[in-house]
Design an enzyme around this catalytic site. Structure first.
Site, PDB file in Angstrom:
ATOM      1  N   ALA A  13      38.003  48.787  -8.387  1.00  0.00           N
ATOM      2  CA  ALA A  13      36.827  48.094  -8.917  1.00  0.00           C
ATOM      3  C   ALA A  13      37.100  47.562 -10.315  1.00  0.00           C
ATOM      4  O   ALA A  13      37.830  48.174 -11.098  1.00  0.00           O
ATOM      5  CB  ALA A  13      35.639  49.044  -8.933  1.00  0.00           C
ATOM      6  N   SER A  29      34.424  46.624  -6.149  1.00  0.00           N
ATOM      7  CA  SER A  29      33.355  45.819  -6.759  1.00  0.00           C
ATOM      8  C   SER A  29      33.812  45.177  -8.062  1.00  0.00           C
ATOM      9  O   SER A  29      34.676  45.704  -8.766  1.00  0.00           O
ATOM     10  CB  SER A  29      32.149  46.706  -7.052  1.00  0.00           C
ATOM     11  OG  SER A  29      31.653  47.205  -5.838  1.00  0.00           O
ATOM     12  N   ARG A  72       0.796  -1.226   0.000  1.00  0.00           N
ATOM     13  CA  ARG A  72       0.000   0.000   0.000  1.00  0.00           C
ATOM     14  C   ARG A  72       0.835   1.285   0.000  1.00  0.00           C
ATOM     15  O   ARG A  72       0.300   2.376  -0.143  1.00  0.00           O
ATOM     16  CB  ARG A  72      -0.975  -0.005   1.187  1.00  0.00           C
ATOM     17  CG  ARG A  72      -2.177  -0.887   0.928  1.00  0.00           C
ATOM     18  CD  ARG A  72      -3.030  -1.044   2.166  1.00  0.00           C
ATOM     19  NE  ARG A  72      -2.422  -1.967   3.119  1.00  0.00           N
ATOM     20  CZ  ARG A  72      -2.803  -2.077   4.397  1.00  0.00           C
ATOM     21  NH1 ARG A  72      -3.762  -1.306   4.871  1.00  0.00           N
ATOM     22  NH2 ARG A  72      -2.229  -2.956   5.192  1.00  0.00           N
ATOM     23  N   GLU A  83      -6.877 -12.895  15.698  1.00  0.00           N
ATOM     24  CA  GLU A  83      -6.749 -11.972  14.572  1.00  0.00           C
ATOM     25  C   GLU A  83      -8.126 -11.557  14.053  1.00  0.00           C
ATOM     26  O   GLU A  83      -9.088 -12.327  14.143  1.00  0.00           O
ATOM     27  CB  GLU A  83      -5.946 -12.642  13.447  1.00  0.00           C
ATOM     28  CG  GLU A  83      -4.491 -12.827  13.778  1.00  0.00           C
ATOM     29  CD  GLU A  83      -3.807 -11.520  14.158  1.00  0.00           C
ATOM     30  OE1 GLU A  83      -3.688 -10.647  13.296  1.00  0.00           O
ATOM     31  OE2 GLU A  83      -3.416 -11.366  15.332  1.00  0.00           O
ATOM     32  N   ASN A 120       1.223   1.757   7.102  1.00  0.00           N
ATOM     33  CA  ASN A 120       0.884   0.898   5.968  1.00  0.00           C
ATOM     34  C   ASN A 120       0.774   1.660   4.662  1.00  0.00           C
ATOM     35  O   ASN A 120       0.848   1.093   3.589  1.00  0.00           O
ATOM     36  CB  ASN A 120      -0.437   0.157   6.216  1.00  0.00           C
ATOM     37  CG  ASN A 120      -0.283  -0.869   7.318  1.00  0.00           C
ATOM     38  OD1 ASN A 120       0.631  -1.688   7.289  1.00  0.00           O
ATOM     39  ND2 ASN A 120      -1.144  -0.799   8.318  1.00  0.00           N
TER      40      ASN A 120
END
Ligand code: UD1
Ligand code: CA
Length: 452
Positions: free
Chosen positions: A418, A400, A15, A149, A222
């Site tokens: 930069a 940068s 399942r 059972e 399950n």
């Protein structure tokens, strides 16, 4: 008497509708069987036997330090335990667990084992409003005399709400007497482990009943809906534990802890954060929404802003990380360091107060204290074959859009202009500029559109 555990895990789990063996489906990132093995280890079991059948190779590959028992045909729970009989020491107590009942608690197992001896076996039962599907506990004058059972039960028996969880403790000596006597003459044509209860009663062996502290402990899986119910229950417990330790959660239903999370006091964790493996956050740590921490540590007073991902990273005190930061393995930030948005680091050690605030990749790097790395800076650490290191000294300023082609060292208090591509070392306090020189062309005319 030694304690041996037999975990039944041979079933297919139809399942689940999965190619994965059922017991390999995970709760909080760990296969269900892993949770059961941990519970068995926590009661100091001498040997842990796991009965495998469907997907045995897959299951065996996932765990070590257990004894594997093959059950090639699944002829019932009694048949499954019987496969383990030759491996059980005669003088041991045997605890029977299920690979698809993952949240069993060690306190419950201790109780079961404590009640099992030469004169008694112990059985874990629980009461359910809807007992359908389970074996029913039959009592006479209050004493358990049998388990019936569902498929074999009479109309009256079906109304019994006390059910068999399947979990029990029995001496190996008794199992060796009883299991060979099981018959498959029942509604399912299986060898039922539950039939040993009647044998025990017949042999004058007491059946002691224990109940779990919480019904979640004995909840089996399950299908995937049941897997998810247990996952959510488990996560709720984890959330409650961190709240008890002093963390505030924006929503206890929207945090996932797949491993261990240690928290200091007065932490705040916003929604949708995931913690994997071993994580630790100190006092007053603030974690924004949608962060993922994997095997990482964040020290007191630091803030991890929204959408940051940390993996095997160590963040020092009072640091500021994110939003949208990615700290990869080997990242170590000293106190008051800052990592801003769209910054990726890997094997990068940042000294106290250093900042990489925007759009950068810093890998295989060692930055001193108070270094400022400008937006868009990339450490070019990989030449296609080898990785090389970038070292930046205290107080250096990287402009940068710089490319630092490793191996390369930028000295203390040096400045990089930069847009530079730095291929050679920069000495202490020097300025390095490595970019095309700007030319301005006066009188230049823009092209115009052709007319013909
Ligand atoms: C079993 C019990 C039932 C109990 C229920 C609790 C028996 C006969 N019945 O029923 O009283 O209420 O568990 O969930 O014991 N397995 C094997 N090999 C086999 C058969 C089963 O390893 O040959 C394993 C399965 O993988 C599973 C577990 O044993 O993990 C239980 O088997 P299952 O068929 O689900 O038993 P139930 O019919 O649910
Ligand atoms: Ca079952």
């Amino acid at each position: 008497m030694s304690i041996e555990v037999v975990i039944l895990a041979a079933g297919k789990g139809t399942r689940m509708r999965s190619s994965l063996p059922k017991v390999m489906h995970a709760i909080a990132g760990t296969p269900m069987l892993g949770h059961v093995i941990s519970a068995a280890r926590s009661i100091a079991a001498d040997t842990i036997h796991v009965v495998v059948g469907h997907g045995a190779d897959h299951v065996k590959a996932a765990f070590d330090r257990v004894s594997w028992i093959d059950q090639t045909e699944q002829k019932g729970t009694g048949h499954a335990v019987a496969q383990a009989l030759p491996s059980l020491a005669d003088d041991s107590r045997v605890l029977i667990l299920y690979g698809d009942v993952p949240l069993i608690a060690s306190e419950t197992l201790d109780k079961l084992v404590a009640h099992c001896n030469d004169e008694a076996m112990s059985l874990l039962t629980t009461n359910l409003n809807d007992p359908s599907g389970y074996g029913r506990i039959i009592r006479e004058q209050d004493k358990v005399v049998a388990i019936v059972e569902q498929k074999d039960a009479s109309f009256e028996q079906l109304a019994i709400q006390e059910v068999n969880t399947g979990i029990m403790a029995v001496t190996a000596k008794h199992l060796k007497q009883w299991l060979p006597r099981l018959s498959s003459d029942n509604a399912q044509g299986e060898y039922y482990l539950t039939d040993i209860i009647e044998m025990a009663v017949g042999d004058g062996i007491a059946v002691e009943v224990c109940q779990p502290a919480s019904p979640w402990e004995v909840q089996g899986v399950n299908n995937r809906a049941q897997l998810n119910e247990l996952e959510r229950y488990y996560q709720r417990c984890r959330a409650e534990a961190v709240m008890a330790d002093g963390a505030t959660l924006a929503d206890a239903g929207r945090i996932d802890i797949r491993g261990e999370l240690k928290v200091g006091q007065d932490c705040y964790i916003d929604v949708n954060c995931v913690f994997e493996g071993q994580c630790e956050i100190g006092d007053k740590v603030h974690i924004g929404p949608n962060c993922v921490l994997i095997n990482s540590r964040v020290a007191n007073g630091s803030t991890i802003k929204a959408n940051s991902v940390l993996e095997e990273a160590v963040v020092g005190e009072d640091c500021d990380v994110g939003p949208f930061a990615r700290l990869r393995p080997g990242t170590v930030l000293s106190a008051k360091a800052k990592i801003g948005n769209f910054v990726e680091t890997k094997k990068a050690v940042l000294g106290a107060g250093s900042k990489v605030n925007h759009l950068s990749y810093i890998g295989d790097s060692e930055l001193g204290e108070n270094v400022n790395v400008g937006a868009g800076t990339i450490t070019c650490n990989y030449d296609g074959v080898n990785k090389s290191k970038t070292v930046i000294g205290d107080g250096a300023f990287i402009g940068s859009n710089t490319s630092l082609v490793a191996p390369v060292t930028v000295g203390k208090n040096a400045t990089v202009g930069a847009g530079s591509t730095i291929t050679g070392d920069v000495a202490e306090a020097e300025l390095a500029v490595a970019r095309g020189k700007q030319r301005n062309i006066s009188g230049w005319k823009r092209p115009t559109k052709k007319t013909d």
